[in-house]
Design a protein around this motif. Structure first.
Motif, PDB file in Angstrom:
ATOM      1  N   HIS A   1      14.192   3.595   8.461  1.00 43.25           N
ATOM      2  CA  HIS A   1      14.002   2.399   7.559  1.00 43.25           C
ATOM      3  C   HIS A   1      12.439   3.438   8.173  1.00 43.25           C
ATOM      4  O   HIS A   1      11.503   3.861   8.199  1.00 43.25           O
ATOM      5  CB  HIS A   1      13.377   0.757   8.163  1.00 43.25           C
ATOM      6  N   GLY A   2      11.207   2.572   6.671  1.00 40.86           N
ATOM      7  CA  GLY A   2       9.625   2.817   6.507  1.00 40.86           C
ATOM      8  C   GLY A   2       8.669   1.693   7.193  1.00 40.86           C
ATOM      9  O   GLY A   2       9.300   1.264   8.362  1.00 40.86           O
ATOM     10  N   PHE A   3       7.574   1.834   7.315  1.00 39.80           N
ATOM     11  CA  PHE A   3       6.303   1.350   7.963  1.00 39.80           C
ATOM     12  C   PHE A   3       5.750  -0.545   7.376  1.00 39.80           C
ATOM     13  O   PHE A   3       6.455  -0.499   6.680  1.00 39.80           O
ATOM     14  CB  PHE A   3       5.394   1.709   8.675  1.00 39.80           C
ATOM     15  N   THR A   4       6.046  -1.234   8.009  1.00 44.55           N
ATOM     16  CA  THR A   4       4.913  -2.543   8.445  1.00 44.55           C
ATOM     17  C   THR A   4       3.880  -2.101   7.749  1.00 44.55           C
ATOM     18  O   THR A   4       3.056  -1.712   8.323  1.00 44.55           O
ATOM     19  CB  THR A   4       6.026  -3.113   9.262  1.00 44.55           C
ATOM     20  N   LEU A   5       3.533  -2.583   5.864  1.00 40.42           N
ATOM     21  CA  LEU A   5       2.020  -2.148   6.445  1.00 40.42           C
ATOM     22  C   LEU A   5       1.853  -4.031   5.692  1.00 40.42           C
ATOM     23  O   LEU A   5       2.417  -5.421   5.785  1.00 40.42           O
ATOM     24  CB  LEU A   5       1.591  -2.000   5.066  1.00 40.42           C
ATOM     25  N   ASP A   6       0.361  -4.563   5.403  1.00 38.74           N
ATOM     26  CA  ASP A   6      -0.178  -5.457   5.677  1.00 38.74           C
ATOM     27  C   ASP A   6       0.101  -6.159   3.814  1.00 38.74           C
ATOM     28  O   ASP A   6       0.638  -5.439   3.051  1.00 38.74           O
ATOM     29  CB  ASP A   6      -1.852  -6.126   5.937  1.00 38.74           C
ATOM     30  N   GLY A   7      -0.159  -7.213   3.435  1.00 39.03           N
ATOM     31  CA  GLY A   7      -0.310  -7.858   2.349  1.00 39.03           C
ATOM     32  C   GLY A   7      -0.133  -6.825   1.437  1.00 39.03           C
ATOM     33  O   GLY A   7       0.133  -6.985  -0.198  1.00 39.03           O
ATOM     34  N   LYS A   8      -1.773  -6.381   0.880  1.00 37.91           N
ATOM     35  CA  LYS A   8      -2.572  -5.776   0.477  1.00 37.91           C
ATOM     36  C   LYS A   8      -2.226  -3.949   0.606  1.00 37.91           C
ATOM     37  O   LYS A   8      -2.169  -3.226  -0.465  1.00 37.91           O
ATOM     38  CB  LYS A   8      -3.279  -5.821   0.283  1.00 37.91           C
ATOM     39  N   GLY A   9      -0.967  -4.020   1.401  1.00 33.52           N
ATOM     40  CA  GLY A   9      -0.685  -2.432   1.430  1.00 33.52           C
ATOM     41  C   GLY A   9      -1.565  -1.819   2.198  1.00 33.52           C
ATOM     42  O   GLY A   9      -0.376  -0.486   2.269  1.00 33.52           O
ATOM     43  N   ASN A  10      -2.483  -2.082   3.313  1.00 33.28           N
ATOM     44  CA  ASN A  10      -2.408  -1.221   4.174  1.00 33.28           C
ATOM     45  C   ASN A  10      -1.464  -1.160   5.439  1.00 33.28           C
ATOM     46  O   ASN A  10      -0.810  -2.571   5.627  1.00 33.28           O
ATOM     47  CB  ASN A  10      -3.885  -1.787   4.296  1.00 33.28           C
ATOM     48  N   LYS A  11      -2.613  -0.046   6.115  1.00 34.18           N
ATOM     49  CA  LYS A  11      -1.861  -0.103   7.753  1.00 34.18           C
ATOM     50  C   LYS A  11      -2.269  -1.673   8.422  1.00 34.18           C
ATOM     51  O   LYS A  11      -3.537  -1.797   8.817  1.00 34.18           O
ATOM     52  CB  LYS A  11      -2.034   1.409   8.240  1.00 34.18           C
ATOM     53  N   MET A  12      -1.170  -1.774   9.357  1.00 38.92           N
ATOM     54  CA  MET A  12      -1.705  -3.054   9.756  1.00 38.92           C
ATOM     55  C   MET A  12      -2.862  -1.799  11.681  1.00 38.92           C
ATOM     56  O   MET A  12      -1.859  -1.108  11.990  1.00 38.92           O
ATOM     57  CB  MET A  12      -0.347  -3.500  10.785  1.00 38.92           C
TER      58      MET A  12
END
Length: 989
Positions: A659-670
């Motif tokens: 699986h990939g990484f989880t980003l915020d709603g705007k596609g930015n790294k958390m």
């Protein structure tokens, strides 16, 4: 309603259910968790699955040192959906959760606590220190276990695997001993990634890259020999450079210029590299500005493509230098240079050694000068160049474990590259200042570039030559397990292509390319919390000497016996060396190794003590699935592959899912600093775990996923629509009995069309779950539930379900609803574990009942009916035209409901017209009447552009409104029961 007409509402078969539309998941989910705990659902599944083919997802261990983040939730939920779906498809799907407990992150936390109390770790007894690390891990395991269980993750939670369990530590040591005994273990001295903050070597998997501002310097190395040819050490009489020696005489006055972003490595320079494929020239300074380190008449050797940039950096414009001639690779090969600090006052001859020119494929003319300063103790390419020439005696040991120059280095002793907080120390500025003093610079600057950092401390690292223990991946493994290759690398590459299926396929490419070019595996770390390298070395011998390593099965067995009983702490207890060596060896003649194993070796060994060693493991010690984030191609997937290829001769897994990484709603790294992190606990408290699980199922987990407030609101909306579908079925199935069941052959076409769709879905769902395609499964089920059912089948059949008496078509509809219920609840159970349990218990309550104890129902192949499906595709197209036409009338306030209409539908295609006449098309369109004709469409007819040949002319229904079913029909009022139509009159009896 007329005064004399009775109220018929009570006579309708309205849905009856206590299933609430409002889920209240945050409050109710813990109740189901407690229920599952009470009935022991995981163990019951094992009991019920006796005789089935096992299916094992091996859990990649999370690290026991903090609360869960959203990535953990994504990871464990995907795993849970894999396990549950395979269980419900008839396998014995086992899941043993585990934790990584050793290593630097935990040790670092304990050290932080010590520093806060003014304590020094080095003054604490090592066993006491290790016990504190163990207690720290135990505390976080309990916290994380509860947090994982709250997400609805099923597994053997009461007996997880822990890398710090005594049994596990024994097997980790045992697998390390296999490397010791099969000849792949060796001690070497080579540059490794080293953290000055954490004072340990790091693996590539422990490195992340961040922008870093570095010094850049251009350093001239004076040519001191060339025309008087001296054979380079280690070369034979056929040395290719001999014939070019005389031609290089005019280069004796020149300087070879290098460029580096690590000035601190200049004191350790031992060579300068060039590439024979690059075009080089001899350049002479003819003029200079006032502020310049170059002098008129200076001659520099430079790559032609870079000369302009280099001299411009030295503040020379193109009128201030000239190119004298080409310089060949043969000429360069004859040159010997002087170190920039050679002859410096106060250096006591420390740098008065020849600096050879060597060829290297790693040298490019894309940046720099075309020449590479070579410090073999501080660079991988540099080291390989020296290895190739067997010049290991020229390695330097100038930099200590805190990145400080050691006491023997003139001018710089004690100066650090980076301090204990990861900030720049005084080494670089002082080296640069000294170069300026001795005339060893032509230019300097700063550059921001991607630089390796420790992923734990976030501090920059250095390349540093230290004695480390390695597993040789290109040395033949002497264990006789050569089916997939004789070396670890061969076995790994063969496994990747022949034994493993990759989801997505790009995972294969990533791991293959990494293992294809990777160096030997650095196994050792200079820390305290972990499993030690359980081996001994003979004093007074070199690592290359025969007998340097003690290889004795009896010694190994004593170590393993102690670890089984006392854990790895046994290695550190007083008298351990004498205890393990026994009477066969003189303990004074042997050194005990106290480095600990790379934590990736721990986690890479888990297949041995989980899959192979446990009774609920696998018969062959191989997992069906490893599933982790894409970063684990260089982490757990990688180390597990290397470890297994060294011990069992092949990969320890059949499938790798990434699986990939989880980003915020705007596609930015958390990031906590950005304030855009979302904690699983917060989502669960607001929405419930099922909403978080549904977010996972809706996402394409093979890529990066986004999560934020708006995305979660959309997920909650999808959930509500599904919940409404389930609630409708529950209400309509109230008091459904087996005696109500109708055989498929006796059902109306509409019901048989639903069965056809279920047969299609059964194949799609099983295939999707088998291939770990949860997004595909959920989308297919969601579209079916909301489009085919709620907006079509349910919408049409509400009239029959509510208003018919005990008719065949009502019993057929309820039979289909029962069939739908069993399939939708089980198909969705791996995703919505709490909600589908609630739905199931609403119908089939009881202390021992659970949807998770059931399998996906078998779906008869003869439900598939392609001709019927094609016919109903045509019917639905015509229906769309009718409903669109009626919506126009509703918008214009001509009618309030579709039952007020009796449209005329003109159909050009004869087959479609016949199809519509063969079904109750007025019921399908939810009108009181409908007329079908093949006559040409009038000009005023309503048409949809995408549905050719269907025109709809609106007409109002004639007659009176039935006070029970609300259809407008001519016969209303002519029957026994006032204000009813014939159908309702019959239903009332």
């Amino acid at each position: 309603m007329c005064a004399e007409t009775p109220d018929y509402k009570a006579t309708l078969n309205l849905p009856k259910t206590d299933f609430p539309m409002r889920a209240g998941l945050p409050k109710r989910e813990p109740e189901w968790l407690a229920r599952w705990e009470k009935i022991g659902i995981y163990d019951r599944l094992r009991d019920n699955a006796e005789g089935r083919t096992p299916f094992t997802l091996h859990d990649g261990p999370p690290y026991a040192n903090g609360h869960l983040h959203i990535g953990h939730a994504l990871n464990k939920t995907i795993k849970d959906m894999i396990v549950r779906s395979h269980q419900m498809m008839g396998r014995d799907a086992r899941y043993i959760p585990g934790w990584d407990c050793h290593g630097l992150p935990i040790e670092w936390k304990i050290e932080e606590q010590y520093r806060a109390k003014g304590k020094n770790k080095d003054e604490v007894d090592v066993v006491d220190f290790r016990q504190e690390c163990r207690r720290f891990a135990e505390g976080w395991i309990d916290v994380q276990r509860d947090e994982f269980k709250r997400l609805g993750i099923t597994g053997k939670w009461e007996r997880p695997y822990l890398t710090m369990d005594f049994r596990a530590e024994r097997i980790i040591a045992e697998d390390f001993q296999k490397f010791l005994m099969n000849g792949t273990l060796y001690q070497g001295s080579k540059p490794v990634m080293w953290s000055p903050v954490e004072k340990t070597a790091l693996a590539e998997a422990e490195i992340e890259y961040h922008d870093h501002k570095s010094h850049t310097i251009w350093v001239p190395f004076k040519v001191v020999s060339g025309g008087d040819f001296t054979m380079p050490e280690g070369e034979d009489d056929d040395y290719a450079g001999a014939d070019a020696a005389l031609a290089a005489k005019d280069l004796l006055s020149a300087k070879v210029v290098i460029w580096t972003t690590t000035p601190w490595t200049i004191p350790s320079n031992k060579a300068v590299a060039y590439n024979p494929r690059i075009n080089y020239g001899l350049y002479e300074v003819t003029g200079r500005p006032e502020e310049c380190w170059c002098r008129i008449g200076d001659r520099y050797l430079l790559a032609d493509t870079l000369a302009g940039d280099v001299l411009s950096s030295a503040r020379l414009d193109d009128t201030m230098y000239r190119r004298l001639r080409d310089v060949s690779a043969e000429e360069l090969s004859t040159l010997t240079l002087a170190h920039p600090f050679a002859g410096a006052d106060g250096a006591d001859g420390f740098w008065d050694y020849p600096v050879p020119m060597i060829d290297g494929d790693h040298v490019t003319d894309e940046a720099g000068t075309g020449f590479v300063h070579t410090a073999p103790s501080h660079g991988a390419d540099d080291f390989e160049c020296f290895m190739k020439r067997n010049w290991l005696d020229r390695m330097t040991h100038n930099v200590g474990e805190e990145s400080e120059f050691l006491p023997h280095v003139p001018f710089f002793a004690g100066l650090q590259v980076f301090d204990r907080k990861g900030k720049e120390g005084k080494a670089n500025p002082t080296v640069i200042a000294k170069l300026v003093e001795v005339g060893g610079l032509i230019a300097r600057g700063r550059v921001t570039h991607s630089y390796p950092h420790s992923w734990r401390s976030k501090a920059p690292v250095i390349f540093r030559n230290t004695p480390q223990w390695f597993a040789a991946i290109d040395r033949e493994v002497g264990d006789g397990q050569d089916t997939y290759g004789k070396t670890i690398r061969e076995r790994a590459l063969t496994s990747i292509d022949e034994l493993v299926k990759w989801t997505p396929q790009t995972g294969r490419n990533r791991l293959f390319s990494m293992i294809e070019v990777r160096p030997d595996w650095v196994l050792s770390r200079q820390r305290a919390w972990g499993v030690p390298l359980t081996c001994f070395t003979r004093k007074g011998t070199l690592p290359t000497d025969e007998g340097f390593l003690l290889r004795d099965e009896a010694v190994n067995a004593r170590v393993l016996e102690a670890f089984e009983a006392e854990g790895a702490d046994a290695w550190y207890k007083p008298g351990a060396k004498e205890r393990f060596l026994g009477t066969d060896y003189n303990a004074d003649e042997w050194d005990q190794v106290f480095d600990i194993l790379d934590v990736w070796f721990d986690s890479g060994s888990t297949h041995a003590f989980v899959l192979r060693d446990r009774e609920d493991g696998t018969e062959d010690g191989i997992a069906d699935v490893y599933m982790e984030g894409t970063d684990q191609h260089r982490g757990w997937f990688h180390s597990s592959m290397l470890q297994a290829c060294g011990t069992i001769g092949r990969a320890p897994y059949r499938n790798v899912v990434t699986h990939g990484f989880t980003l915020d709603g705007k596609g930015n790294k958390m990031s906590k600093s950005l304030g855009n992190t979302i904690a699983p606990d917060d989502v669960v408290k607001q929405y419930g775990a099922d909403i978080l699980r549904l977010w996972v199922a809706q996402a394409d987990y093979t890529a990066d996923q986004r999560i934020g407030p708006e995305i979660l609101k959309g997920t909650a909306d999808s959930y509500r629509r599904l919940r409404n579908t389930m609630r409708f079925m529950l209400g309509a199935l109230s008091h459904f009995e087996e005696s109500d069941r109708v055989a498929p052959a006796d059902m109306p076409e509409l019901e048989r069309w639903v069965l056809h769709r279920l047969a299609e879905l059964d194949h799609r769902v099983r295939k999707g779950y088998a291939e770990f395609d949860f997004q595909g499964v959920f989308q297919a089920l969601f579209n079916f539930a909301t489009v085919d059912l709620s907006s079509f089948y349910f919408d049409i059949r509400k009239d029959v379900l509510y208003c018919d008496g005990d008719t065949d078509r009502r019993r057929a509809a309820r039979t289909v609803l029962d069939i739908l219920f069993h399939r939708l609840t089980t198909w969705l159970a791996p995703v919505l574990v709490f909600t589908m349990e609630e739905v199931w218990l609403e119908r089939f309550g009881g202390e021992e009942s659970s949807v998770h104890l059931t399998d996906f129902p078998e779906t008869p192949a003869d439900w598939l009916d392609e001709p019927l499906a094609a016919k109903w595709t045509s019917v639905r197209q015509a229906r769309r035209a009718v409903t669109a036409a009626l919506e126009v009338q509703r918008t214009d306030k001509v009618i309030g409901a579709s039952l007020e209409a009796a449209p005329v539908v003109h159909v050009r295609d004869k087959d479609m017209l016949a199809a519509l006449k063969s079904v109750n098309f007025d019921d399908i369109c939810i009108t009181s009447a409908i007329s079908l004709t093949g006559d040409p469409q009038p000009g005023e007819s309503f048409r949809l552009p995408e549905i050719d040949g269907v025109g709809v002319v609106f007409e109002k229904a004639e007659g009176a409104k039935c006070q029970r079913c609300w259809k407008i029909l001519p016969d209303v009022g002519t029957h026994k029961h006032p204000g009813t139509c014939a159908r309702c009159d019959a239903a009332l009896g």
